[in-house]
Design an enzyme around this catalytic site. Structure first.
Site, PDB file in Angstrom:
ATOM      1  CG  ASN A 135      -2.573  -8.652   6.085  1.00 43.13           C
ATOM      2  OD1 ASN A 135      -2.173  -7.774   5.318  1.00 43.13           O
ATOM      3  ND2 ASN A 135      -1.748  -9.408   6.796  1.00 43.13           N
ATOM      4  CG  HIS A 137       0.710  -6.173   4.169  1.00 42.91           C
ATOM      5  ND1 HIS A 137       0.734  -7.553   4.153  1.00 42.91           N
ATOM      6  CD2 HIS A 137       1.134  -5.800   2.937  1.00 42.91           C
ATOM      7  CE1 HIS A 137       1.149  -7.969   2.970  1.00 42.91           C
ATOM      8  NE2 HIS A 137       1.392  -6.926   2.212  1.00 42.91           N
TER       9      HIS A 137
HETATM   10  C1  GLP Z   1       3.501  -7.495  -0.741  1.00 43.66           C
HETATM   11  C2  GLP Z   1       4.340  -6.204  -0.643  1.00 43.66           C
HETATM   12  C3  GLP Z   1       3.473  -4.989  -0.593  1.00 43.66           C
HETATM   13  C4  GLP Z   1       2.350  -5.173  -1.594  1.00 43.66           C
HETATM   14  C5  GLP Z   1       1.432  -6.249  -1.135  1.00 43.66           C
HETATM   15  C6  GLP Z   1       0.380  -6.622  -2.162  1.00 43.66           C
HETATM   16  O1  GLP Z   1       3.763  -8.447   0.201  1.00 43.66           O
HETATM   17  N1  GLP Z   1       5.289  -6.159   0.429  1.00 43.66           N
HETATM   18  O2  GLP Z   1       4.235  -3.823  -0.862  1.00 43.66           O
HETATM   19  O3  GLP Z   1       1.609  -4.001  -1.719  1.00 43.66           O
HETATM   20  O4  GLP Z   1       2.115  -7.358  -0.631  1.00 43.66           O
HETATM   21  O5  GLP Z   1       0.911  -7.372  -3.215  1.00 43.66           O
HETATM   22  P1  GLP Z   1       0.199  -7.476  -4.631  1.00 43.66           P
HETATM   23  O6  GLP Z   1       0.257  -6.114  -5.209  1.00 43.66           O
HETATM   24  O7  GLP Z   1       0.984  -8.462  -5.395  1.00 43.66           O
HETATM   25  O8  GLP Z   1      -1.200  -7.903  -4.364  1.00 43.66           O
END
Ligand code: GLP
Length: 260
Positions: A135, A137
């Site tokens: 999303n 973030h």
């Molecule tokens: C998590 C972390 C983020 C990360 C994101 C994506 O919730 N707080 O720092 O970048 O979500 O996660 P992933 O790399 O496992 O897709």
């Protein structure tokens, strides 16, 4: 902003690791770490350089982006534990030099302020590695986060909790609802922002962050306001980008003297 489209996810991780290693070799006092699956390839490259090429983290301070509220520090999915298991315990980082927000503090606003002070006292963070949520973030700055926010408590969206349930044996009920996260203003204080995204699941978020409007609704779009950003994507995560040909052309014609 520099956009690098690698041939594979593995290559993206190696490049991100090399860029971080260069900062450490150039004498970074502090580096910013992230959890999630996206940075794992970069950490593997850093561990390899530590073992095979003499890269040392002695004296470097490491700061994590975020932490769940209420998970015991030794919980396998606490970010404090995760970063040690996946990276810092495999190199010569002193455990006391690896910092994260205290998600178990009795006074959470005070813990957020303390973390800001710790970063300010030990910074600046030379390079901050970042993943991106589906999303948009960054850290745990969910859509609607102030573009100048500092470390504070955030409530996770149902989407993020569902995305992260895979780390909790698929059990959504185990995923905490609240977190402490560096703000977008805190993250923006780092000298170099290095975002890595791989896989089709990230394609929409990457396109919004890089080519969409700067908006609190896509927190990662704050990258557009920073003077030194490298975004590393594999072809799947680049699928929704409009200016792919230009990004490839710019890298192919990158001046030899110019580093990342
Ligand atoms: C998590 C972390 C983020 C990360 C994101 C994506 O919730 N707080 O720092 O970048 O979500 O996660 P992933 O790399 O496992 O897709």
């Amino acid at each position: 902003m520099e956009l690098v489209i690698t041939d594979s996810a593995a290559e993206a991780g190696v490049l991100a690791g090399r860029i971080m290693a260069d900062h450490v070799r150039r004498g970074a006092r502090a580096i910013g770490l992230a959890t999630g699956s996206s940075p794992l390839g970069a950490y593997r490259e850093l561990i390899r350089q530590y073992r095979e090429e003499g890269l040392s983290f002695a004296g470097v301070q490491a700061f994590l982006l975020d932490e769940y509220l209420g998970l015991p520090p030794d919980h396998p999915q606490s970010y404090r534990r995760f970063i040690r298991d996946e990276f810092t315990a495999h190199v010569d980082f002193a455990d006391s030099d690896v910092h994260s927000p205290d998600g178990n503090a009795a006074d959470i606003p005070a813990a957020a302020a303390d973390y800001e002070q710790l970063i300010a006292a030990n910074g600046p963070i030379a390079v901050q590695i970042l993943g991106i949520g589906t999303n948009g973030h960054l850290g745990f700055n969910e859509p609607g986060s102030s573009l100048r926010s500092r470390t504070r408590v955030k409530t996770l969206t149902p989407k993020t909790r569902a995305d992260n349930a895979r780390f909790f044996a698929g059990d959504l009920a185990q995923v905490p609802t609240h977190v402490l996260t560096q703000g977008l203003g805190t993250i923006s204080d780092a000298g170099h922002l290095l975002m890595i995204a791989t896989g089709t699941g990230k394609a929409e978020a990457v396109a919004s962050a890089v080519e969409g409007p700067v908006s609190a609704f896509c927190p990662a779009s704050i990258l557009q306001m920073h003077p030194h950003v490298t975004v590393i994507v594999d072809p799947a995560a680049a699928a929704n980008l409009r200016a792919v040909d230009y990004y490839r052309f710019a890298i192919a014609n990158k001046p030899a003297w110019q580093s990342y």
